[in-house]
Design a protein around this motif. Structure first.
Motif, PDB file in Angstrom:
ATOM      1  N   VAL A  12      45.821  34.490  50.172  1.00 46.29           N
ATOM      2  CA  VAL A  12      45.287  35.841  49.956  1.00 46.29           C
ATOM      3  C   VAL A  12      44.303  35.765  48.797  1.00 46.29           C
ATOM      4  O   VAL A  12      44.622  35.215  47.738  1.00 46.29           O
ATOM      5  N   GLU A  13      43.101  36.305  48.998  1.00 46.13           N
ATOM      6  CA  GLU A  13      42.098  36.335  47.936  1.00 46.13           C
ATOM      7  C   GLU A  13      41.445  37.696  47.872  1.00 46.13           C
ATOM      8  O   GLU A  13      41.078  38.269  48.900  1.00 46.13           O
ATOM      9  N   LEU A  14      41.320  38.220  46.648  1.00 48.81           N
ATOM     10  CA  LEU A  14      40.516  39.402  46.395  1.00 48.81           C
ATOM     11  C   LEU A  14      39.235  38.946  45.717  1.00 48.81           C
ATOM     12  O   LEU A  14      39.276  38.326  44.646  1.00 48.81           O
ATOM     13  N   PHE A  15      38.082  39.239  46.339  1.00 50.05           N
ATOM     14  CA  PHE A  15      36.790  38.880  45.758  1.00 50.05           C
ATOM     15  C   PHE A  15      36.224  40.113  45.075  1.00 50.05           C
ATOM     16  O   PHE A  15      36.055  41.170  45.698  1.00 50.05           O
ATOM     17  N   VAL A  16      35.942  40.001  43.771  1.00 51.39           N
ATOM     18  CA  VAL A  16      35.570  41.167  42.967  1.00 51.39           C
ATOM     19  C   VAL A  16      34.367  40.833  42.085  1.00 51.39           C
ATOM     20  O   VAL A  16      33.924  39.692  42.014  1.00 51.39           O
ATOM     21  N   GLU A  17      33.881  41.860  41.412  1.00 50.24           N
ATOM     22  CA  GLU A  17      32.859  41.631  40.389  1.00 50.24           C
ATOM     23  C   GLU A  17      33.523  41.040  39.142  1.00 50.24           C
ATOM     24  O   GLU A  17      34.743  41.044  39.016  1.00 50.24           O
ATOM     25  N   GLU A  18      32.710  40.535  38.208  1.00 54.00           N
ATOM     26  CA  GLU A  18      33.225  39.759  37.082  1.00 54.00           C
ATOM     27  C   GLU A  18      34.366  40.454  36.359  1.00 54.00           C
ATOM     28  O   GLU A  18      34.233  41.578  35.880  1.00 54.00           O
ATOM     29  N   LEU A  19      35.497  39.754  36.298  1.00 51.89           N
ATOM     30  CA  LEU A  19      36.714  40.282  35.687  1.00 51.89           C
ATOM     31  C   LEU A  19      36.662  40.115  34.166  1.00 51.89           C
ATOM     32  O   LEU A  19      35.982  39.218  33.660  1.00 51.89           O
ATOM     33  N   PRO A  20      37.398  40.963  33.424  1.00 48.68           N
ATOM     34  CA  PRO A  20      37.413  40.828  31.955  1.00 48.68           C
ATOM     35  C   PRO A  20      37.980  39.467  31.559  1.00 48.68           C
ATOM     36  O   PRO A  20      39.114  39.132  31.921  1.00 48.68           O
ATOM     37  N   PRO A  21      37.229  38.666  30.832  1.00 52.29           N
ATOM     38  CA  PRO A  21      37.632  37.279  30.591  1.00 52.29           C
ATOM     39  C   PRO A  21      38.935  37.117  29.822  1.00 52.29           C
ATOM     40  O   PRO A  21      39.725  36.216  30.117  1.00 52.29           O
ATOM     41  N   LYS A  22      39.179  37.984  28.843  1.00 54.15           N
ATOM     42  CA  LYS A  22      40.399  37.812  28.055  1.00 54.15           C
ATOM     43  C   LYS A  22      41.656  38.182  28.823  1.00 54.15           C
ATOM     44  O   LYS A  22      42.767  37.850  28.408  1.00 54.15           O
ATOM     45  N   ALA A  23      41.488  38.869  29.946  1.00 53.12           N
ATOM     46  CA  ALA A  23      42.648  39.269  30.748  1.00 53.12           C
ATOM     47  C   ALA A  23      42.790  38.438  32.021  1.00 53.12           C
ATOM     48  O   ALA A  23      43.767  38.604  32.757  1.00 53.12           O
ATOM     49  N   LEU A  24      41.841  37.542  32.296  1.00 52.20           N
ATOM     50  CA  LEU A  24      41.806  36.881  33.598  1.00 52.20           C
ATOM     51  C   LEU A  24      43.074  36.103  33.909  1.00 52.20           C
ATOM     52  O   LEU A  24      43.634  36.227  35.001  1.00 52.20           O
ATOM     53  N   LYS A  25      43.534  35.282  32.988  1.00 51.23           N
ATOM     54  CA  LYS A  25      44.706  34.450  33.276  1.00 51.23           C
ATOM     55  C   LYS A  25      45.922  35.310  33.595  1.00 51.23           C
ATOM     56  O   LYS A  25      46.661  35.036  34.545  1.00 51.23           O
ATOM     57  N   LYS A  26      46.146  36.369  32.812  1.00 49.57           N
ATOM     58  CA  LYS A  26      47.276  37.258  33.074  1.00 49.57           C
ATOM     59  C   LYS A  26      47.135  37.940  34.427  1.00 49.57           C
ATOM     60  O   LYS A  26      48.109  38.095  35.163  1.00 49.57           O
ATOM     61  N   LEU A  27      45.925  38.368  34.740  1.00 51.56           N
ATOM     62  CA  LEU A  27      45.690  39.014  36.034  1.00 51.56           C
ATOM     63  C   LEU A  27      45.996  38.056  37.180  1.00 51.56           C
ATOM     64  O   LEU A  27      46.660  38.419  38.165  1.00 51.56           O
ATOM     65  N   GLY A  28      45.503  36.816  37.066  1.00 50.59           N
ATOM     66  CA  GLY A  28      45.735  35.839  38.122  1.00 50.59           C
ATOM     67  C   GLY A  28      47.199  35.504  38.296  1.00 50.59           C
ATOM     68  O   GLY A  28      47.711  35.448  39.422  1.00 50.59           O
ATOM     69  N   ASP A  29      47.899  35.290  37.194  1.00 50.08           N
ATOM     70  CA  ASP A  29      49.325  34.958  37.266  1.00 50.08           C
ATOM     71  C   ASP A  29      50.129  36.120  37.831  1.00 50.08           C
ATOM     72  O   ASP A  29      51.044  35.921  38.644  1.00 50.08           O
ATOM     73  N   ALA A  30      49.809  37.345  37.391  1.00 49.85           N
ATOM     74  CA  ALA A  30      50.553  38.514  37.862  1.00 49.85           C
ATOM     75  C   ALA A  30      50.314  38.751  39.345  1.00 49.85           C
ATOM     76  O   ALA A  30      51.256  39.042  40.103  1.00 49.85           O
ATOM     77  N   ALA A  32      49.542  36.593  41.695  1.00 50.03           N
ATOM     78  CA  ALA A  32      50.244  35.576  42.475  1.00 50.03           C
ATOM     79  C   ALA A  32      51.753  35.780  42.443  1.00 50.03           C
ATOM     80  O   ALA A  32      52.434  35.713  43.474  1.00 50.03           O
ATOM     81  N   THR A  33      52.294  36.055  41.267  1.00 51.75           N
ATOM     82  CA  THR A  33      53.745  36.174  41.116  1.00 51.75           C
ATOM     83  C   THR A  33      54.302  37.365  41.877  1.00 51.75           C
ATOM     84  O   THR A  33      55.287  37.241  42.619  1.00 51.75           O
ATOM     85  N   VAL A  34      53.690  38.535  41.713  1.00 52.07           N
ATOM     86  CA  VAL A  34      54.212  39.745  42.359  1.00 52.07           C
ATOM     87  C   VAL A  34      54.102  39.636  43.871  1.00 52.07           C
ATOM     88  O   VAL A  34      55.043  39.977  44.605  1.00 52.07           O
ATOM     89  N   VAL A  51      54.216  28.214  45.043  1.00 48.44           N
ATOM     90  CA  VAL A  51      53.227  29.274  44.853  1.00 48.44           C
ATOM     91  C   VAL A  51      52.127  28.735  43.942  1.00 48.44           C
ATOM     92  O   VAL A  51      52.406  28.205  42.871  1.00 48.44           O
ATOM     93  N   THR A  52      50.873  28.859  44.372  1.00 48.75           N
ATOM     94  CA  THR A  52      49.735  28.397  43.579  1.00 48.75           C
ATOM     95  C   THR A  52      48.817  29.565  43.290  1.00 48.75           C
ATOM     96  O   THR A  52      48.355  30.240  44.213  1.00 48.75           O
ATOM     97  N   ALA A  53      48.597  29.815  42.004  1.00 51.36           N
ATOM     98  CA  ALA A  53      47.715  30.913  41.602  1.00 51.36           C
ATOM     99  C   ALA A  53      46.300  30.389  41.378  1.00 51.36           C
ATOM    100  O   ALA A  53      46.111  29.279  40.876  1.00 51.36           O
ATOM    101  N   TYR A  54      45.320  31.182  41.749  1.00 49.00           N
ATOM    102  CA  TYR A  54      43.912  30.880  41.503  1.00 49.00           C
ATOM    103  C   TYR A  54      43.282  32.082  40.804  1.00 49.00           C
ATOM    104  O   TYR A  54      43.589  33.235  41.124  1.00 49.00           O
ATOM    105  N   ALA A  55      42.405  31.801  39.854  1.00 52.72           N
ATOM    106  CA  ALA A  55      41.699  32.890  39.170  1.00 52.72           C
ATOM    107  C   ALA A  55      40.381  32.361  38.637  1.00 52.72           C
ATOM    108  O   ALA A  55      40.357  31.380  37.906  1.00 52.72           O
TER     109      ALA A  55
END
Length: 728
Positions: A12-30, A32-34, A51-55
């Motif tokens: 599953v991939e969501l393709f979006v406009e540039e994500l906030p860099p300081k939040a990217l890792k948390k967003l990617g992990d969350a 994938a995990t949820v 489970v493999t997360a990509y961000a």
């Protein structure tokens, strides 16, 4: 999807406009995990499914291995109601039962048959009727739709954006949606099959987009879920994995530094590396340079402006000094990188020029000339200005010097000269410590407060000890930071942190939950570290009390609450260092005033706990504590030998008379381990006492005498730590 048990990898991939860099890792992990947890909870994926997360800056994605097209059916037993309510005296269904069954979709046209299909089972003290049925497992389309909605809803989005959907989306017209950034694509693949789900107005497909400028194909078609990362790398020029991209940047930084030579290395900054990883999809590290004349500016200024404003990695030489070269992590890889290098060099030059201008301008005024200006800067509406704060810090630092002076015995003429000079230096440093808050450099870079004060003090020719103290008085700034380097700096840093703690506690401005705007937890840990690691001969509570008078009538005395707060921080720190809860509780229950002793006390408790006598003595100690708590009168440690009637109490008294002086002497000498080991010999007489002696005798004088004996035992045993806390 005709085979209901087909297993394959899900993407599953969501393709979006540039994500906030300081939040990217948390967003990617969350994300994938949820999503994966939801699939597992619905039975579509095994609990241990990989489970493999990509961000990346423009995508959040997850790969889940061995996902089924349909979850297994489940047998469900549903409690209906107690038998006494469900059936009448003849065993026939009551109207209440029929109504309940009808609501659940059961055919009640033949009540007897409906009742026959139910089962009785114990339910507490009574019996209840249960309806057994089979619930069909969710299909992948149903389950993934639910999981996708949960994953989006639970994303830790720092700030939500609302935007209108593009024409042609699932929800056309003026419909708008809210998400962290506008979404433009959704991929949902089970193996090579598209799963028909939707989100944010998008229908799932099998194509995405690669690098904005360097993708080999557009769009990038994902043939199979397992080929996601490889396809994006080959066709899209994107490293989809956050971890792989971070590792690649770190590798390229080291390689570029080695290319420069001379033992150069990029500055270590995990937060900067994380942020840059979230800014690029295909990293390319380039070597740039600036004019050497800028190296006349303190390197902290240049490093900060390059890191904070430009996200560059400064290069340090083998001695740790800043060079005039730096590394840029570019998101493009042109055949000729000279234009990219030149552009970055042009961009950084004005930043460095600003830093040089600030440095030159600041040095035109002395720190002392800035002192009156502190009276115009509000520190806190209840605590006054920075000028008032500086005076309070001076008073507290003076009190600390006097406490150290009194703790020095015997006291010589040399000691007097030392402390007089120390007090003079501390007073001078305290007066000037906050003046760099009024400089242009600190105004531009608040992170440099203290550091710049040290530079300006040296420029003015102030004593190096004073300059170092000004520079170090904010230390430790964070967990693991170094402590102040000299005694003047340590006293000033201690006074500065006490001013904040005592002041904020005195006006009731305490941390709540995760909110701590004045960093009181960090200040408390700083006090703990300085007192313990510097082994300062300062008692904690008197130290806190000595800081209160400096505030006049601005605060109330909250010493007790502040002391508890500091001990709590100390307890947490000790547990993080590997000490057990019981060990920490035993030592801190006695509220040791010299925090430098805590490590020795813990070592003594750990050595004592390893002795064969320890469990019995700890249990006896706990029993003694309970007996004394229940005593009807206040008990003091007084024993009349003439009232000791039983052999066991006489033996315990004799053992205490023999062992206590030795243990006390060892305690006073700081040999806590030996003190506890000496007292371990009390095990036999203590055990015999509790076996043979009735403490609560009917005669008042006997009872009070035995309680006094137990109080004497308790005080002797618990000087180092409350040993009752070690009892199982």
């Amino acid at each position: 999807m005709t085979n209901p048990t087909l297993l394959d990898t899900l993407l599953v991939e969501l393709f979006v406009e540039e994500l906030p860099p300081k939040a990217l890792k948390k967003l990617g992990d969350a994300f994938a995990t949820v999503l994966a947890d939801s699939l597992k909870a619905q039975g579509l994926a095994a609990a241990d499914a990989a489970v493999t997360a990509y961000a990346s800056p423009r995508r959040l994605a997850v790969q889940v291995a061995q996902v089924a097209t349909k979850a297994a059916d489940k047998a469900v037993a549903q409690k209906l109601m107690p038998v006494a309510v469900a059936l009448d005296a003849n065993g026939a269904a009551t109207p209440a039962l029929l109504k309940k069954l009808q609501a659940l979709g059961v055919d009640v046209s033949n009540p007897a048959a409906a009742v026959a299909g139910l089962q009785r089972a114990p339910d507490g003290k009574a019996e209840a009727l249960f309806l057994h049925s089979t619930v069909a497992g969710a299909t992948l389309a149903e389950g993934l739709q639910k999981a996708l909605q949960e994953a989006i809803a639970k994303l830790p989005i720092p700030k939500v954006m609302s935007y209108q959907l593009e024409s042609g989306c699932e929800l056309p017209g003026w419909t708008s949606v809210s998400f962290v950034r506008p979404a433009h694509g959704l991929v949902a693949l089970h193996g090579s099959t598209v799963v028909p789900v939707s989100a944010l107005g998008l229908q799932a497909g099998n194509s995405t987009h690669g690098h904005r400028f360097e993708a080999a194909k557009s769009p990038v078609v994902i043939a199979h879920a397992e080929a996601y990362a490889a396809t994006l790398r080959d066709d899209g020029a994107v490293i989809a994995s956050y971890a792989e991209r971070r590792a690649e940047i770190a590798r390229q930084l080291q390689a570029a530094a080695a290319q420069v030579g001379g033992g150069c290395k990029p500055i270590e900054d995990d937060a900067l590396l994380d942020e840059v990883t979230a800014l690029v999809e295909r990293p390319n590290v380039l070597i740039c340079a600036f004019e050497k004349q800028f190296l006349e500016v303190p390197q902290e200024c240049l490093i900060l402006t390059m890191k904070a404003n430009q996200k560059y990695f400064p290069l340090l030489d083998a001695a740790g000094k800043l060079t005039n070269q730096f590394l840029v992590v570019s998101n493009i890889s042109p055949a000729d990188a000279s234009a990219v290098i030149g552009g970055n060099e042009r961009v950084v030059r004005p930043r460095l020029a600003d830093a040089k201008f600030f440095f030159d301008q600041d040095r035109k005024k002395t720190l002392a000339s800035r002192v009156p200006g502190l009276a115009k800067v509000v520190y806190h509406n209840k605590l006054g200005t920075q000028g008032e704060r500086a005076e309070r810090v001076r008073a507290m630092a003076h009190a600390i010097v006097n406490q150290l002076r009194m703790a020095t015995t015997p006291f010589s003429v040399d000691d007097k000269d030392h402390f007089d000079m120390l007090d003079h230096k501390v007073q001078e440093a305290a007066l000037l410590a906050k003046t760099d808050l009024l400089t242009d450099m600190v105004g531009e870079f608040p992170e440099l407060q203290g550091v710049m004060g040290g530079y300006y003090a040296r420029h003015e020719g102030l004593r190096d000890g004073v300059a170092i103290a000004i520079e170090d008085h904010y230390k430790p700034r964070f967990a693991g930071d170094e402590l102040p380097r000299n005694q003047t700096g340590t006293i000033l840093a201690l006074a500065d942190k006490l001013e904040t703690l005592v002041g904020m506690f005195g006006i009731g401005n305490l941390p709540t939950g995760d909110k701590d705007p004045f960093a009181l937890r960090r200040h408390a840990l700083g006090v703990v570290r300085m007192l313990s690691e510097k082994n300062l001969p300062l008692d904690l509570v008197p130290l806190l009390q000595s800081a209160v008078p400096a505030f006049g009538d601005k605060i109330t005395d909250a010493t007790a609450a502040l002391a508890d707060f500091i001990y709590d921080r100390l307890a947490g720190s000790l547990r993080e260092q590997g000490y057990s809860v019981q060990e920490v509780d035993a030592v801190l229950a006695q509220r040791p005033q010299r925090l430098g002793d805590v490590g020795q006390r813990l070592a003594a408790v750990r050595a004592f706990a390893a002795l064969p006598e320890a469990p019995s003595l700890a249990a006896a100690n706990k029993r003694v504590s309970n007996i004394l708590k229940k005593a009807e009168v206040a008990v003091d440690a007084h024993v009349n030998p003439a009232l000791l009637q039983e052999d066991a109490e006489q033996a315990l008294y004799a053992a205490l008379q023999k062992l206590k002086p030795e243990a006390d002497a060892q305690f006073q000498a700081g040999d806590y381990t030996a003190s506890l080991q000496t007292l371990a010999a009390l095990r036999t007489p203590v055990d015999a006492f509790f076996d043979d002696v009735m403490v609560n005798a009917e005669q008042d004088d006997l009872r009070l005498n035995r309680l006094g004996l137990l109080k004497t035992l308790q005080l002797a045993m618990n000087q180092v730590a409350d040993l009752s806390r070690l009892a199982a």
